[in-house]
Design a protein around this motif. Structure first.
Motif, mmCIF file in Angstrom:
data_model
loop_
_atom_site.group_PDB
_atom_site.id
_atom_site.type_symbol
_atom_site.label_atom_id
_atom_site.label_comp_id
_atom_site.label_asym_id
_atom_site.label_seq_id
_atom_site.Cartn_x
_atom_site.Cartn_y
_atom_site.Cartn_z
ATOM 1 N N ASN A 96 -12.343 0.753 4.583
ATOM 2 C CA ASN A 96 -13.669 0.455 4.450
ATOM 3 C C ASN A 96 -15.102 1.121 4.413
ATOM 4 O OD1 ASN A 96 -15.760 -1.301 3.462
ATOM 5 N ND2 ASN A 96 -14.163 -3.212 4.473
ATOM 6 N N LEU B 201 -1.834 -1.668 -4.136
ATOM 7 C CA LEU B 201 -2.178 -2.789 -5.241
ATOM 8 C C LEU B 201 -1.897 -3.321 -6.552
ATOM 9 C CD1 LEU B 201 -5.552 -4.375 -3.439
ATOM 10 C CD2 LEU B 201 -2.495 -4.183 -2.343
ATOM 11 N N ASP C 272 -11.867 -4.355 -3.285
ATOM 12 C CA ASP C 272 -10.811 -3.708 -4.054
ATOM 13 C C ASP C 272 -11.406 -2.344 -3.975
ATOM 14 O OD1 ASP C 272 -8.406 -4.777 -2.464
ATOM 15 O OD2 ASP C 272 -8.291 -5.558 -4.057
ATOM 16 N N CYS C 273 -11.234 -0.980 -3.959
ATOM 17 C CA CYS C 273 -11.916 0.104 -4.742
ATOM 18 C C CYS C 273 -12.173 0.179 -5.839
ATOM 19 C CB CYS C 273 -10.905 1.218 -4.328
ATOM 20 S SG CYS C 273 -11.984 2.427 -3.695
ATOM 21 N N PRO D 218 -6.151 -5.227 -8.712
ATOM 22 C CA PRO D 218 -7.272 -4.967 -7.795
ATOM 23 C C PRO D 218 -7.780 -6.303 -7.725
ATOM 24 C CG PRO D 218 -6.887 -3.561 -9.078
ATOM 25 C CD PRO D 218 -6.191 -3.949 -9.117
ATOM 26 N N TYR E 224 0.902 -1.544 -0.006
ATOM 27 C CA TYR E 224 -0.355 -0.277 0.095
ATOM 28 C C TYR E 224 0.634 1.543 0.416
ATOM 29 C CZ TYR E 224 -3.275 -3.552 1.362
ATOM 30 O OH TYR E 224 -4.287 -4.224 1.680
ATOM 31 N N SER F 76 -7.660 0.345 -1.231
ATOM 32 C CA SER F 76 -6.305 -0.015 -2.479
ATOM 33 C C SER F 76 -5.148 0.458 -2.901
ATOM 34 C CB SER F 76 -7.316 -0.942 -2.847
ATOM 35 O OG SER F 76 -8.839 -1.475 -2.786
ATOM 36 N N CYS G 49 -6.809 4.022 -7.650
ATOM 37 C CA CYS G 49 -6.539 4.678 -6.535
ATOM 38 C C CYS G 49 -5.491 6.431 -6.483
ATOM 39 C CB CYS G 49 -6.857 3.691 -5.002
ATOM 40 S SG CYS G 49 -7.680 2.601 -5.335
ATOM 41 N N ASN H 71 -5.936 0.262 -11.313
ATOM 42 C CA ASN H 71 -6.236 0.730 -10.012
ATOM 43 C C ASN H 71 -5.865 1.921 -10.501
ATOM 44 O OD1 ASN H 71 -5.617 1.789 -7.357
ATOM 45 N ND2 ASN H 71 -4.689 -0.433 -6.998
#
Length: 239
Positions: A106, A125, A132-133, A128, A17, A122, A147, A145
């Motif tokens: 979360n 990562l 996950d997001c 994902p 992360y 997330s 994020c 991903n």
């Protein structure tokens, strides 16, 4: 630095992360377009005006801090209900360095209070998953991903097409397209059915927007929605 501090630093360095970026410039809220319904823009009075506790008619009582509502005291849903729509949500996940998986910031955005788009830290990562997001929770992982690190403001722009029913029978499943921070993470994804959350209204009727309290202080700001017609005109005028 003592041994415990060294161990904690080593664990953090091995984590996939991303840590918060204190130098990152926070984006300004995205203004709603003409015709949008503003569900939250940072005003405390909007909580009681537009939101109620999930499964209740009681006004929502999430706290508002510096123009952002903070998840606490249970899930909430909008007082207005919708069928097809474009939804804009801005969120910030907390930094939980000791957390793993579903324990990292979360929360979730529920569409018609039946279909959850996951909110989670997330960041970092490489691949994902369905929890996950950006995922349709437990059904469809995000394509990429998108994020940002925790403590950064992020955006969801969600285009939702509700399931279709004829005489009470399902004829078409719900579909959703999601852009996270302007990046496509769900492309007209067919939703197979209700996800981890459960609605408090019939699944074949218009429903509210749902925000999840999953025991992590996730922040939300600038939430607006544009209702969409369920079908377009079939007329044609060549003139």
């Amino acid at each position: 630095m003592n041994v415990l501090s060294l161990l904690a630093l080593a664990a953090l360095q091995q984590s996939p992360y991303l840590p918060p970026d204190p130098k990152a410039k926070q984006p300004k809220p995205v203004p709603p377009p003409p015709g949008a319904i503003v569900l939250f823009s940072g005003k405390t009075e909007e909580m009681s005006a537009n939101w109620r506790k999930f499964g209740s008619t009681t006004d929502a009582d999430w706290g508002v801090v510096k123009g952002a509502m903070v998840s606490q005291k249970g899930n909430i849903v909008s007082k207005q209900e919708f069928t097809d729509f474009l939804l804009h949500v801005e969120f910030k996940v907390p930094y939980v360095p000791e957390g793993k998986g579903q324990g990292r910031g979360n929360s979730g955005v529920g569409l018609q209070s039946w279909y959850e788009i996951q909110v989670l830290d997330s960041s970092g990562l490489k691949i994902p998953g369905t929890g996950d997001c950006g995922a349709v929770y437990n059904q469809a992982a995000p394509l990429v991903n998108a994020c940002k690190p925790p403590l950064s403001w992020q955006t969801y722009d969600i285009i939702f097409r509700a399931p279709r029913f004829v005489d009470g029978k399902l004829t078409e499943k719900a579909r959703v397209t999601v852009l996270q921070n302007g990046i496509l993470v769900q492309n007209n994804t067919e939703i197979q059915g209700a996800t981890g959350i459960r609605g408090d209204r019939p699944i074949d009727k218009p429903g509210p927007i749902y925000l999840q309290d999953h025991h992590n202080p996730t922040e939300f700001r600038q939430i607006w929605i544009v209702p969409l017609p369920t079908e377009s005109s079939k007329s044609y005028d060549p003139k």
